[in-house]
Enzyme design. Structure first.
Site, short mmCIF file in Angstrom:
data_model
loop_
_atom_site.label_atom_id
_atom_site.label_comp_id
_atom_site.label_asym_id
_atom_site.label_seq_id
_atom_site.Cartn_x
_atom_site.Cartn_y
_atom_site.Cartn_z
CB CYS A 2 -0.98 0.04 1.24
SG CYS A 2 -1.76 -1.54 1.53
NE ARG A 45 -6.79 -4.03 1.82
CZ ARG A 45 -7.82 -4.67 2.24
NH1 ARG A 45 -9.30 -4.40 2.25
NH2 ARG A 45 -7.51 -6.01 2.53
CG ASN A 69 3.70 -0.19 2.11
OD1 ASN A 69 2.97 -1.13 1.45
ND2 ASN A 69 4.74 0.46 1.63
N GLY A 70 3.05 -3.27 3.49
CA GLY A 70 3.78 -4.31 3.71
C GLY A 70 3.01 -5.65 4.15
CB ILE A 281 10.90 -9.82 -19.74
CG1 ILE A 281 11.94 -9.29 -18.81
CG2 ILE A 281 9.47 -9.42 -19.19
CD1 ILE A 281 11.99 -7.72 -18.85
#
Length: 606
Positions: A2, A45, A69-70, A281
């Site tokens: 977040c 969020r 956040n996390g 990639i």
């Protein structure tokens, strides 16, 4: 995963919402806002656990309010502890565990956490704010502080305004490092909370204190056999991967041609009840392409593999996204393919495992080869080496003259290690050294110079380069990246092992390779590593040349604080003449020019 925001500056709600919208890619699922007294909270969020709106933030528990956040990977174990103490839970999220854990234990909760995190908790009863950042600095934490006024955010952009000024010392550091290490930021009065630290703000006294709850410590080498070490490490890796597989949204794994991502993906495939989605990639230029090796790995471990082959235009078109999301000057060019990888991954999953962190603890970088070579020539007395340094040996052996000078003139291994990370020759007109005090612990934590190099790698480069690259590149496309090798238990364990178990006569990551051989045949994975690189020198001399020369004009260069303009101009000329590869220096200043332009600092005079 977040974006957090909290401040006591009296902004209107619409102003805070606009700030958050500028980094909305960090959390597109919900934008939350609340205000308690003089303190405003905002949250973006990206829903990973408990997708219900009940887990939206800011999240409240009694007189406490959190923005977080996390991910707390061991939150279920902590929840069991709290349940035994009488707590009940309304959600299945780690956010609720975090705030109730703080209610019970306060700052003593921090050592219990295994995860990546940056959070702020407001205590309305005591009128305080408690903040913390994870041990490795995986998650970002910026804060503005001046005269008791504060503003905290996951990224720098929302903290920049019309009154913001460039921090000149930070620019000087960037000139040598290519990034700005904590606690500095590019903006005056804005800082980064260092990893493994917590900050307490007293809103009444208008004071803040910053304390450490974790750091590297003097390495104590265990008396352990190689086979025992391999077994213990393997078990730790399995658990580190297992706890990172918790998700209520689709999950996959990055898979390159390297050892670390192959091992993480192989372990995840063995643990998972269904085939793991893996993503690679590749590049049209075979010099930079690892997709064929990754495809072999995927076939052996039985993953659902997605391969995307890219051309130069695919990578170059990431430059606008790069400027937008890396809102501080950041010159690691591998950020461009990292952005591209996440843009592809997001089409399939929201969470991805990665192999980041393996090279630091298990000595996988070429830096360790360079230091090993230096340790051999350092047996020659310094005064003799300095005499030899005046000979144009670089013409005989190739490479840049500064590299040979560093080999010959460095007085000891610690000085040479430092030069590897901060440049063999400074671009600063008047070198600034004060910032180095924050990172000199590596000199005393270990007796072996290779371990000291690893410690400096972990403390300086991992947080400020690798973790920044991964966080911004993944968040740009609302992808959460989880790195098992960044589990603090693995980092601490690796430092107890004899160096020879990890770096043995030029064999890097020996113990990881031996573990990987239990999943993938050695002849398959033991191929030359190309790294996540791009042909930067070619692009700067061709596709980007006109724009580089337009932006790096004398007027702009003379605005840059403490830049030795003449030295840089000479190196840029040598680069464009094809005499030496100074692409990393030219790119560094080009990125700085893009940042000045993006944030409107071009009119600011030196």
């Amino acid at each position: 995963m977040c974006g957090i925001y909290i401040t006591n500056i009296p902004y209107e709600k619409k102003e805070i919402v606009e700030k958050l919208k500028s980094i909305e890619f960090r959390g597109p699922d919900n934008l939350g806002y609340e205000k308690v007294g003089d303190v405003s909270f905002g949250h973006l969020r990206l829903a990973i656990l408990d997708l219900d709106v009940r887990s939206n933030q800011p999240y409240n528990f009694g007189h406490l309010k959190i923005v977080f956040n996390g991910e707390i990977y061991n939150f279920e174990d902590i929840r069991k502890e709290l349940v035994a103490l009488g707590y009940t839970f309304e959600t299945t999220s780690d956010t609720e565990v975090l705030i109730k854990g703080f209610s019970e234990w306060g700052k003593e909760m921090l050592p219990k956490l295994n995860g990546m995190f940056a959070f702020a908790i407001h205590d309305a009863k005591n009128n305080t704010v408690f903040c913390a950042r994870d041990r490795m600095g995986v998650k970002p934490f910026f804060y503005y502080w001046k005269d008791g006024n504060f503003e905290i955010c996951s990224q720098l952009r929302p903290l920049i305004n019309a009154e913001s000024k460039i921090a000149q010392e930070a620019v000087s550091i960037y000139l040598d490092c290519g990034y700005i290490p904590s606690p500095y930021s590019i903006i005056e009065d804005v800082y980064k909370l260092p990893p493994g630290n917590f900050m307490e703000i007293d809103l009444v006294k208008k004071t803040k204190t910053i304390s450490e709850f974790w750091n590297l410590k003097p390495a104590e080498i265990r008396d352990i056999s190689y086979e025992e070490a391999k077994k213990e490490l393997h078990e730790l890796l399995i658990d580190a991967v297992k706890i990172r597989l918790q998700s209520d949204v689709p999950l996959g794994s990055f898979l390159s041609g390297g050892i670390d991502s192959a091992l993480v993906s192989a372990i995840a495939s063995k643990i998972s009840k269904t085939p793991v989605n893996t993503f690679t990639i590749g590049f049209e230029d075979p010099k930079f392409d690892e997709s064929k090796v990754a495809k072999q790995f995927a076939a052996i471990i039985g993953s659902n593999h997605t391969e995307t082959i890219c051309g130069p235009d695919d990578v170059l078109q990431m430059i606008p996204s790069f400027v937008k999301v890396y809102d501080e000057p950041f010159a690691d060019s591998s950020a461009l393919p990292s952005l591209l990888l996440n843009s592809v991954t997001k089409q399939h999953v929201t969470v991805a495992l990665s192999g980041d962190g393996g090279d630091e603890s298990f000595m996988g970088y070429i830096n360790f080869d360079l230091l090993s070579k230096f340790n051999k020539i350092s047996r020659i007395p310094v005064f003799i080496r300095k005499i030899i340094s005046y000979l144009p040996l670089y013409k005989m052996f190739g490479g840049r003259p500064e590299t040979m000078q560093a080999f010959l003139k460095s007085t000891n291994s610690d000085e040479f290690s430092w030069k590897i990370f901060t440049g063999f020759e400074t671009l600063q007109a008047n070198p600034i050294h004060r910032w180095k005090k924050y990172y000199e612990g590596y000199k005393k934590w270990a007796g072996n110079p290779l371990q000291r190099m690893a410690d400096l790698n972990i403390k300086l480069w991992l947080e400020n380069d690798s973790n920044v690259k991964v966080d911004r590149a993944s968040m740009a496309f609302s992808v959460e990246v989880r790195s098992p090798f960044l589990d603090y238990r693995i980092i601490e364990f690796a430092r107890t092992l004899p160096v020879v178990y990890r770096y043995n006569q030029g064999v890097k990551k020996k113990i990881l390779k031996d573990i990987l051989s239990e999943y993938i045949p050695e002849e398959i994975f033991n191929q030359p590593k190309r790294g996540f690189a791009i042909p930067l020198d070619f692009w700067l001399r061709n596709d980007l040349k006109q724009d580089v020369l337009e932006k790096l004009n004398p007027t702009f260069l003379n605005k840059i604080p403490n830049l030795d303009v003449n030295k840089f101009m000479k190196k840029m000329q040598l680069f464009f003449e094809g005499k030496y590869d100074y692409s990393f220096i030219v790119w560094r200043l080009y990125v700085l020019a893009l940042w000045y332009e993006e944030f409107g600092f071009n009119e600011i005079e030196k």
